[in-house]
Design an enzyme around this catalytic site. Structure first.
Site, mmCIF file in Angstrom:
data_model
loop_
_atom_site.group_PDB
_atom_site.id
_atom_site.type_symbol
_atom_site.label_atom_id
_atom_site.label_comp_id
_atom_site.label_asym_id
_atom_site.label_seq_id
_atom_site.Cartn_x
_atom_site.Cartn_y
_atom_site.Cartn_z
ATOM 1 N N ILE A 23 2.464 -11.870 -5.442
ATOM 2 C CA ILE A 23 1.862 -11.921 -4.112
ATOM 3 C C ILE A 23 0.299 -11.815 -4.173
ATOM 4 O O ILE A 23 -0.183 -12.285 -3.161
ATOM 5 C CB ILE A 23 2.634 -10.565 -3.594
ATOM 6 C CG1 ILE A 23 4.093 -10.388 -3.497
ATOM 7 C CG2 ILE A 23 1.769 -10.388 -2.267
ATOM 8 C CD1 ILE A 23 4.711 -9.280 -3.192
ATOM 9 N N ASP A 68 -7.678 -3.065 -17.016
ATOM 10 C CA ASP A 68 -6.368 -2.518 -16.617
ATOM 11 C C ASP A 68 -6.621 -1.476 -15.655
ATOM 12 O O ASP A 68 -7.508 -0.550 -15.891
ATOM 13 C CB ASP A 68 -5.748 -1.940 -18.039
ATOM 14 C CG ASP A 68 -4.444 -1.250 -18.052
ATOM 15 O OD1 ASP A 68 -3.957 -0.776 -16.801
ATOM 16 O OD2 ASP A 68 -3.495 -1.521 -18.804
ATOM 17 N N SER A 145 2.191 -1.160 -0.939
ATOM 18 C CA SER A 145 3.205 -0.248 -1.145
ATOM 19 C C SER A 145 4.617 -1.162 -1.475
ATOM 20 O O SER A 145 4.445 -2.114 -2.079
ATOM 21 C CB SER A 145 3.467 0.692 0.197
ATOM 22 O OG SER A 145 4.517 1.466 -0.176
ATOM 23 N N LYS A 163 5.239 4.873 -5.208
ATOM 24 C CA LYS A 163 4.700 4.308 -3.997
ATOM 25 C C LYS A 163 4.894 5.051 -2.869
ATOM 26 O O LYS A 163 3.922 5.219 -1.801
ATOM 27 C CB LYS A 163 5.692 3.240 -3.675
ATOM 28 C CG LYS A 163 5.545 1.864 -4.809
ATOM 29 C CD LYS A 163 4.328 1.436 -4.429
ATOM 30 C CE LYS A 163 4.337 -0.108 -5.365
ATOM 31 N NZ LYS A 163 3.110 -0.811 -5.355
#
Ligand code: COA
Length: 269
Positions: A23, A68, A145, A163
């Site tokens: 995404i 990272d 999220s 989340k």
């Protein structure tokens, strides 16, 4: 008649974690289409370079800055290098995430911590590192999220906890940084096709088909559905929106749906 196309983010810089795939890659590509200089962040420089090359081949501007998100000092270096190359950071997309399906009783404390560290601490680290390089006023931060933030799911205790924390961090930063002209919002993508997370949680086949049938909009999301929401939140059309956690999920969380993972919960032994 003169016609012209004005690109929304011409000359501005976007810092996208997790931008090497999935995404977040699509979000990065769409921001670049709108003229943004895109700084791609992820663990593997070669993956970032490949995405940057694709963006440049399409006429955009992009570069990879490997870090990272669990490593704050590495993120500080990445954001400073991105600022140096492209200018102050106008958009921050906190997309890096980790996930694996596991029952809480089948998970070590370190396994739980690894997801908290990537998703929650990683989001804080990204926002904190970017803070010193933000375009003021006018910067927009978007955290990514998940339905797990609002809907408990079997084999997802680590992600649910992480989340939910990301959402509250998002709202708190909106309060603290709003007076500086920084907007901070979150997106809850639903089940998104062609992503690693979807392949893990709802593998292609009957499970995924059943999931799509239950969605109020009767399909799972595309990556572009999610990228569109992020573009909106970064744009002037959302100039009075901050502290909002917006589901972009085809009605999944409104319907109280949870992805049912293949294995039922069981006691070991
Ligand atoms: N079930 C139970 N425990 C698991 C597990 C699973 N499926 N997968 C990993 N763990 C545990 C490991 O055993 C380890 O715990 P231990 O030290 O007690 O043995 C801990 O999690 C960390 O594992 P490690 O492999 O060192 O992870 P990492 O910190 O390098 O990376 C992830 C963690 C989440 C990034 C890794 O699982 C991963 O690469 N996932 C796929 C990529 C991904 O998540 N993409 C995003 C999708 S939304």
């Amino acid at each position: 008649m003169t016609t012209y196309v004005q690109r929304m983010f011409e000359g501005r810089t976007a810092f996208v974690t997790g931008g090497g795939s999935g995404i977040n890659q699509r979000i990065a590509e769409r921001l670049a289409e709108q003229g943004a200089n895109v700084a791609l962040v992820g663990r593997t420089q070669s993956k970032l370079d490949a995405v940057a090359e694709g963006i440049k081949a399409a006429g955009g501007k992009a570069a990879g800055f490997a870090a990272d998100v669990r490593d704050y000092d590495a993120l500080v270096r990445s954001v400073a290098a991105a600022h140096e190359q492209f200018g102050a950071i106008g958009m921050v997309i906190c997309g890096a995430a980790g996930n694996f399906p596991a029952l809480a009783n089948a998970m070590s404390a370190n396994a739980f911590k690894s997801v908290i560290d990537i998703d929650l601490l990683g989001t804080f680290n990204t926002c904190r590192a970017a803070y010193d390089h933000l375009e003021l006023p006018g910067a927009s931060i978007v955290t990514i999220s998940a339905p797990q933030a609002v809907q408990a799911m079997v084999m997802q205790s680590h992600v649910c906890a992480a989340k939910a924390g990301v959402d509250m961090l998002t709202k708190t930063l909106a309060l603290e940084w709003g007076p500086l002209g920084v907007r901070v919002n979150g997106v809850i993508p639903g089940a998104v096709a062609d992503t690693e997370g979807m392949d893990r949680l709802a593998p292609a086949g009957p499970i995924r088909e059943a999931l799509a049938r239950q969605m109020p909009l009767r399909r799972v999301a595309t990556k572009d559905d999610i990228a569109d929401m992020v573009i909106f939140l970064c744009s002037d059309a959302a100039k009075y929106v901050t502290g909002a956690i917006i589901p972009c999920d085809g009605g999944m969380t409104t319907a109280g749906m949870a992805i049912q993972t293949p294995r039922p919960p069981s006691r070991p032994g």
